[in-house]
Scaffold this motif. Sequence first.
Motif, short mmCIF file in Angstrom:
data_model
loop_
_atom_site.label_atom_id
_atom_site.label_comp_id
_atom_site.label_asym_id
_atom_site.label_seq_id
_atom_site.Cartn_x
_atom_site.Cartn_y
_atom_site.Cartn_z
N ALA A 78 0.83 -1.21 0.00
CA ALA A 78 0.00 0.00 0.00
C ALA A 78 0.87 1.26 0.00
O ALA A 78 0.58 2.21 -0.72
N LEU A 79 1.93 1.23 0.79
CA LEU A 79 2.85 2.37 0.81
C LEU A 79 3.47 2.57 -0.57
O LEU A 79 3.53 3.68 -1.09
N ALA A 80 3.91 1.47 -1.16
CA ALA A 80 4.54 1.55 -2.46
C ALA A 80 3.55 2.08 -3.51
O ALA A 80 3.91 2.85 -4.39
N GLU A 81 2.30 1.67 -3.38
CA GLU A 81 1.25 2.15 -4.29
C GLU A 81 1.07 3.66 -4.17
O GLU A 81 0.96 4.37 -5.16
N ASP A 82 1.04 4.13 -2.93
CA ASP A 82 0.80 5.54 -2.69
C ASP A 82 1.89 6.43 -3.26
O ASP A 82 1.69 7.60 -3.50
N ASN A 83 3.07 5.87 -3.42
CA ASN A 83 4.20 6.71 -3.78
C ASN A 83 4.84 6.37 -5.12
O ASN A 83 5.95 6.78 -5.40
N ASP A 84 4.12 5.60 -5.92
CA ASP A 84 4.63 5.20 -7.24
C ASP A 84 5.87 4.31 -7.16
O ASP A 84 6.44 3.95 -8.18
N LEU A 85 6.29 4.00 -5.94
CA LEU A 85 7.41 3.08 -5.82
C LEU A 85 7.03 1.70 -6.30
O LEU A 85 7.88 0.86 -6.59
N ILE A 86 5.73 1.47 -6.43
CA ILE A 86 5.26 0.17 -6.89
C ILE A 86 5.77 -0.12 -8.30
O ILE A 86 6.01 -1.27 -8.66
N VAL A 87 5.95 0.94 -9.08
CA VAL A 87 6.46 0.74 -10.45
C VAL A 87 7.90 0.23 -10.39
O VAL A 87 8.28 -0.70 -11.10
N LEU A 88 8.65 0.83 -9.48
CA LEU A 88 10.05 0.41 -9.28
C LEU A 88 10.10 -1.03 -8.72
O LEU A 88 10.85 -1.87 -9.22
#
Length: 279
Positions: A78-88
């Motif tokens: 969820a944190l990664a989703e919120d910060n676009d880090l999910i793409v990374l």
Amino acid sequence: AKAAGAGTYRFFDSSLNASSARDVELLTRFKRAIRDDEFCLHYQPRVELQEFGLVGLEALVRWQHPEHGLIFPNDFIALAEDNDLIVLLGRWVIDAACRQIAEWRAAGLPLVPVAINVSPKQLKDSALLETVMDTLARYQIEPELLEIEITEGCFIEDFDTANRVLEQLKANGLRIALDDYGTGFSGLKNLKKLPIYAIKIDRSFVRDIRNDNSDAVIVASTISLAHNLGLQVVAEGVESKEQLVHLKTAGCDQVQGFYFKRPVEAAGIVEILRRGRFT
Ligand code: C2E
Ligand code: CA
Ligand code: CA
Ligand code: CA
């Protein structure tokens, strides 16, 4: 970090955004974790119900934190989703899954498709298709060996864009499954229009399938609907023999769950890959 009961270590609050100094620190830490390869994939078998043959693996990401130990995705996706880090992180996952397939192949093992979870933000990344195809090419892996699991969350904002990306992935040989079926808004349009080959029934419907009549009815109707639309059905979260028998009787095609195997690191999958079945 706060404790969240029953042995779960909660590293992040899912509502985090980079508003405080502490949050910024966590984000920096997360990026470093991707760079330093602190993430790893665990794999869980998917099993068909005719002969209990191994038909696929699902790759599930974990964070091996040097101080806090193994952190599960519900504590950082969820944190990664919120910060676009999910793409990374998503790119790391694509690479790690392909690298693993190549390793199994180099070891002479029979291969089955590996499914990765792709989140809504990743589908919006215009480079996703290229990333996937480049990575497959780099490891010389057939697109048929990589599957994509998406959720209905992908279609809330922009159905057409998400659908187009999936069509392109399919045209390039990847198979797509709709995950967590029944928990989203489950528009029937999704089932009809999306280029998917299977749905995965969420484990919340499987848990009490033997005692809760409405769950049993929902699962039975879902299987019949999916089959009539030419889709395969995978049930998630199968933990007992009784659930397994119920699902097989109801015509479910495949299952995944602790009953057959918990997700384990790659080394723990070698034996079942070699054997190819659970009987
Ligand atoms: P999911 O895609 O629905 O994955 C299935 C989850 O159910 C996994 O939890 C798995 O360990 C768990 N599970 C499997 N069999 C059983 C069972 O019999 N009983 C029970 N109680 N649980 C079972 P996990 O690994 O903690 O992952 C949680 C979620 O995190 C996943 O749910 C998925 O939505 C997300 N996730 C995991 N890896 C990735 C990833 O690489 N990228 C993205 N975007 N999301 C991921
Ligand atoms: Ca999944
Ligand atoms: Ca699921
Ligand atoms: Ca999920």
